[in-house]
Write an enzyme that holds these catalytic residues in place. Structure first.
Site, PDB file in Angstrom:
ATOM      1  N   MET A  94      12.478   3.539  -7.315  1.00 17.23           N
ATOM      2  CA  MET A  94      12.698   2.319  -6.531  1.00 17.23           C
ATOM      3  C   MET A  94      11.748   1.215  -6.984  1.00 17.23           C
ATOM      4  SD  MET A  94      14.426   0.669  -4.428  1.00 17.23           S
ATOM      5  CE  MET A  94      14.069  -1.023  -4.855  1.00 17.23           C
ATOM      6  N   ASP A 119      20.877   1.588  -6.958  1.00 17.73           N
ATOM      7  CA  ASP A 119      22.229   2.155  -7.092  1.00 17.73           C
ATOM      8  C   ASP A 119      22.781   1.893  -8.495  1.00 17.73           C
ATOM      9  OD1 ASP A 119      22.148   2.892  -4.352  1.00 17.73           O
ATOM     10  OD2 ASP A 119      22.639   0.837  -3.811  1.00 17.73           O
ATOM     11  N   ILE A 158      13.758  -4.634   0.425  1.00 16.48           N
ATOM     12  CA  ILE A 158      13.908  -3.235  -0.007  1.00 16.48           C
ATOM     13  C   ILE A 158      13.996  -2.325   1.214  1.00 16.48           C
ATOM     14  CG2 ILE A 158      12.669  -1.326  -1.141  1.00 16.48           C
ATOM     15  CD1 ILE A 158      11.553  -3.397  -3.141  1.00 16.48           C
ATOM     16  N   GLY A 179       0.808  -1.221   0.000  1.00 17.78           N
ATOM     17  CA  GLY A 179       0.000   0.000   0.000  1.00 17.78           C
ATOM     18  C   GLY A 179       0.839   1.269   0.000  1.00 17.78           C
ATOM     19  N   HIS A 197      24.194  -0.526   0.771  1.00 14.99           N
ATOM     20  CA  HIS A 197      23.241   0.461   0.256  1.00 14.99           C
ATOM     21  C   HIS A 197      23.076   1.626   1.233  1.00 14.99           C
ATOM     22  CE1 HIS A 197      19.941   2.217  -1.915  1.00 14.99           C
ATOM     23  NE2 HIS A 197      19.166   2.161  -0.819  1.00 14.99           N
TER      24      HIS A 197
HETATM   25  N1  LIG Z   1      16.479  -0.492  -1.142  1.00 15.18           N
HETATM   26  C1  LIG Z   1      16.355   0.678  -1.690  1.00 15.18           C
HETATM   27  O1  LIG Z   1      17.090   1.026  -2.642  1.00 15.18           O
HETATM   28  C2  LIG Z   1      15.309   1.625  -1.223  1.00 15.18           C
HETATM   29  C3  LIG Z   1      14.644   1.403  -0.042  1.00 15.18           C
HETATM   30  N2  LIG Z   1      13.646   2.253   0.391  1.00 15.18           N
HETATM   31  C4  LIG Z   1      12.992   1.927   1.648  1.00 15.18           C
HETATM   32  O2  LIG Z   1      11.742   1.296   1.394  1.00 15.18           O
HETATM   33  C5  LIG Z   1      10.882   1.436   2.545  1.00 15.18           C
HETATM   34  C6  LIG Z   1       9.485   1.848   2.119  1.00 15.18           C
HETATM   35  O3  LIG Z   1       9.488   3.133   1.551  1.00 15.18           O
HETATM   36  P1  LIG Z   1       8.117   3.828   1.041  1.00 15.18           P
HETATM   37  O4  LIG Z   1       7.321   2.871   0.244  1.00 15.18           O
HETATM   38  O5  LIG Z   1       8.488   5.125   0.467  1.00 15.18           O
HETATM   39  O6  LIG Z   1       7.374   4.042   2.451  1.00 15.18           O
HETATM   40  P2  LIG Z   1       5.805   4.243   2.713  1.00 15.18           P
HETATM   41  O7  LIG Z   1       5.655   4.740   4.098  1.00 15.18           O
HETATM   42  O8  LIG Z   1       5.193   5.019   1.606  1.00 15.18           O
HETATM   43  O9  LIG Z   1       5.238   2.749   2.610  1.00 15.18           O
HETATM   44  C7  LIG Z   1       5.575   1.774   3.522  1.00 15.18           C
HETATM   45  C8  LIG Z   1       4.401   0.838   3.655  1.00 15.18           C
HETATM   46  O10 LIG Z   1       4.754  -0.187   4.565  1.00 15.18           O
HETATM   47  C9  LIG Z   1       3.598  -0.517   5.272  1.00 15.18           C
HETATM   48  N3  LIG Z   1       3.906  -1.249   6.486  1.00 15.18           N
HETATM   49  C10 LIG Z   1       4.395  -0.793   7.670  1.00 15.18           C
HETATM   50  N4  LIG Z   1       4.518  -1.801   8.540  1.00 15.18           N
HETATM   51  C11 LIG Z   1       4.138  -2.922   7.891  1.00 15.18           C
HETATM   52  C12 LIG Z   1       4.031  -4.277   8.253  1.00 15.18           C
HETATM   53  N5  LIG Z   1       4.366  -4.708   9.466  1.00 15.18           N
HETATM   54  N6  LIG Z   1       3.591  -5.162   7.313  1.00 15.18           N
HETATM   55  C13 LIG Z   1       3.251  -4.738   6.088  1.00 15.18           C
HETATM   56  N7  LIG Z   1       3.302  -3.463   5.682  1.00 15.18           N
HETATM   57  C14 LIG Z   1       3.736  -2.573   6.581  1.00 15.18           C
HETATM   58  C15 LIG Z   1       2.914   0.824   5.527  1.00 15.18           C
HETATM   59  O11 LIG Z   1       1.542   0.639   5.866  1.00 15.18           O
HETATM   60  C16 LIG Z   1       3.128   1.507   4.195  1.00 15.18           C
HETATM   61  O12 LIG Z   1       2.047   1.278   3.308  1.00 15.18           O
HETATM   62  C17 LIG Z   1      11.596   2.466   3.433  1.00 15.18           C
HETATM   63  O13 LIG Z   1      12.239   1.792   4.489  1.00 15.18           O
HETATM   64  C18 LIG Z   1      12.609   3.108   2.507  1.00 15.18           C
HETATM   65  O14 LIG Z   1      13.705   3.645   3.180  1.00 15.18           O
HETATM   66  C19 LIG Z   1      13.301   3.339  -0.346  1.00 15.18           C
HETATM   67  C20 LIG Z   1      13.926   3.609  -1.542  1.00 15.18           C
HETATM   68  C21 LIG Z   1      15.013   2.814  -2.039  1.00 15.18           C
HETATM   69  O1  LIG Z   2      17.493   7.398   0.373  1.00 17.10           O
HETATM   70  C1  LIG Z   2      16.616   6.705   0.943  1.00 17.10           C
HETATM   71  O2  LIG Z   2      16.328   6.784   2.116  1.00 17.10           O
HETATM   72  C2  LIG Z   2      15.906   5.699   0.103  1.00 17.10           C
HETATM   73  C3  LIG Z   2      16.903   4.890  -0.605  1.00 17.10           C
HETATM   74  O3  LIG Z   2      17.447   3.935  -0.086  1.00 17.10           O
HETATM   75  C4  LIG Z   2      17.368   5.371  -1.906  1.00 17.10           C
HETATM   76  O4  LIG Z   2      16.712   6.217  -2.539  1.00 17.10           O
HETATM   77  O5  LIG Z   2      18.421   4.897  -2.346  1.00 17.10           O
END
Ligand SMILES: NC(=O)C1=CN([C@@H]2O[C@H](COP(=O)(O)OP(=O)(O)OC[C@H]3O[C@@H](n4cnc5c(N)ncnc54)[C@H](O)[C@@H]3O)[C@@H](O)[C@H]2O)C=CC1
Ligand SMILES: O=C([O-])CC(=O)C(=O)O
Length: 338
Positions: A251, A173, A140, A34, A200
């Site tokens: 992402m 990345d 992620i 979501g 990361h």
């Molecule tokens: N690996 C990567 O390169 C990247 C990682 N991220 C990370 O991805 C994560 C999500 O980012 P966004 O989608 O922007 O955040 P967001 O806040 O928009 O979405 C996160 C979702 O996780 C849900 N959630 C929370 N606890 C949960 C649970 N126990 N079970 C299931 N769903 C749950 C929330 O209800 C929400 O819908 C963050 O930790 C962010 O830092 C973001 C960008 C790049």
């Molecule tokens: O920067 C953040 O927090 C989210 C992330 O991991 C990215 O965009 O690479």
């Protein structure tokens, strides 16, 4: 052609979506469907012909996302699961993608997310270990350098950890490195497939520009600026979003790209190689047992961890800056579960 998929809001435990494990019957589950990443990621996975069943779970909003995505005219079936139906969402799944957890705000590091996201990821991993112990898990949620060891340690505790099936998604990345190198070298991103190794977060992200002729040509300030932009691309988006979160669309693209590559490997395609953060022997002698490097993906997940290849003197320095920080992040994750 008409859509055959109908959104269901809940599958009862008896309604297994499929019982065979044929390559054409691949259930993929998104935990956190979501959210800012989860929604566009779910849409992109709906477009992947290797996905037969898409299971969307979140503590809020997943049935609505599923109803919406299910109208897209591709063959896969989409099912949304509300908070209390995590087990049903996971049942029979081959691949689980986890973007659940909070994103950064300006001024925060990824490590600042640890306190909230560590327990979210641990609890989801415990459920996967119980319900879908042979699933491939793609993490992620940040901080990836710690959340991946958390998943590993949680599965280990449950006696079901297989290092061939756990991946930290570092594809963004690679996507950034490719895009940014293309823009400074006046070429196409498809010609700029930069291996990015390490972890990361900031200095743990190590782009190996010297392994491409276009990257090798960059010197001095141009080189430094490009490396900085790749290492801190996430901060660029966090700042521009000004409190509304971090990268979601790029992402989602990167997450769908990595999932698609894994599904191709799982279905028997040979030569599928991409960097990902896995349990790795490459720097085990330095006490670092997770590392991102080019990995060949095959029918069992991790098929082969490739060596990192030749490094320039600048890259040697970047790697030396990466390793201690990465080690700290990994140990923090392990200690959380221990
Ligand atoms: N690996 C990567 O390169 C990247 C990682 N991220 C990370 O991805 C994560 C999500 O980012 P966004 O989608 O922007 O955040 P967001 O806040 O928009 O979405 C996160 C979702 O996780 C849900 N959630 C929370 N606890 C949960 C649970 N126990 N079970 C299931 N769903 C749950 C929330 O209800 C929400 O819908 C963050 O930790 C962010 O830092 C973001 C960008 C790049
Ligand atoms: O920067 C953040 O927090 C989210 C992330 O991991 C990215 O965009 O690479």
């Amino acid at each position: 052609m008409f859509a055959r998929s109908a959104a269901k809001t809940l599958a009862s435990p008896s309604s297994r979506l499929f019982s065979s494990s044929s390559a054409r019957q691949t259930k993929v589950t998104v935990l956190g469907a979501g959210g800012g990443i989860g929604q566009p990621l779910s849409l992109l996975l709906k477009l992947d012909p290797l996905v037969s069943n898409l299971s969307l779970y979140d503590i809020r909003g997943a049935p609505g996302v599923a109803a919406d995505v299910s109208h897209v005219d591709t063959s896969s079936e989409v099912t949304g699961y509300a908070a209390e139906h995590l087990d049903a969402a996971l049942e029979g799944t081959k691949v689980v993608v986890i973007p659940a957890g909070v994103p950064r705000k300006p001024g925060m590091t990824r490590d600042d997310l640890f306190n909230t996201n560590a327990s979210i990821v641990r609890d989801l991993a415990a459920a996967i270990g119980r319900v879908a112990p042979t699933a491939h898990i793609l993490v992620i949620s940040n901080p990836v350098n710690s959340t991946v060891p958390i998943v590993a340690a949680t599965l280990e505790k449950a006696g079901v950890f297989d290092p061939a099936r756990l991946f930290g998604v570092t594809t963004l990345d690679v996507v950034r490195a490719s895009r940014f190198l293309a823009s400074v070298s006046d070429s196409s991103p498809s010609e700029c497939n930069v291996p990015v190794i390490g972890g990361h977060s900031g200095p743990t992200i190590v782009p190996l520009l010297s392994q491409l002729s276009r990257g090798k040509r960059l010197q001095g300030e141009d080189y430094d600026k490009l490396v900085y932009r790749i290492q801190f691309g996430g901060d660029e988006v966090v700042k521009a979003k000004d409190g509304a979160g971090s990268a979601t669309l790029s992402m989602a693209y990167a997450g769908a790209k990595f999932t698609g590559l894994l599904l191709r490997g799982l279905s028997g395609e040979k030569g599928v190689i991409t960097p990902t953060f896995v349990k790795s022997p490459l720097f085990a002698d330095r006490g670092i047992d997770f590392f991102s490097s080019p990995v060949e993906l095959g029918v069992n997940g991790v098929e082969k961890i490739h060596p990192i290849g030749p490094l320039s003197p600048q890259e040697e320095k970047l790697l030396e800056a990466c390793l201690p920080e990465l080690k700290k992040n990994i140990e923090k994750g392990k200690a959380f579960v221990a």
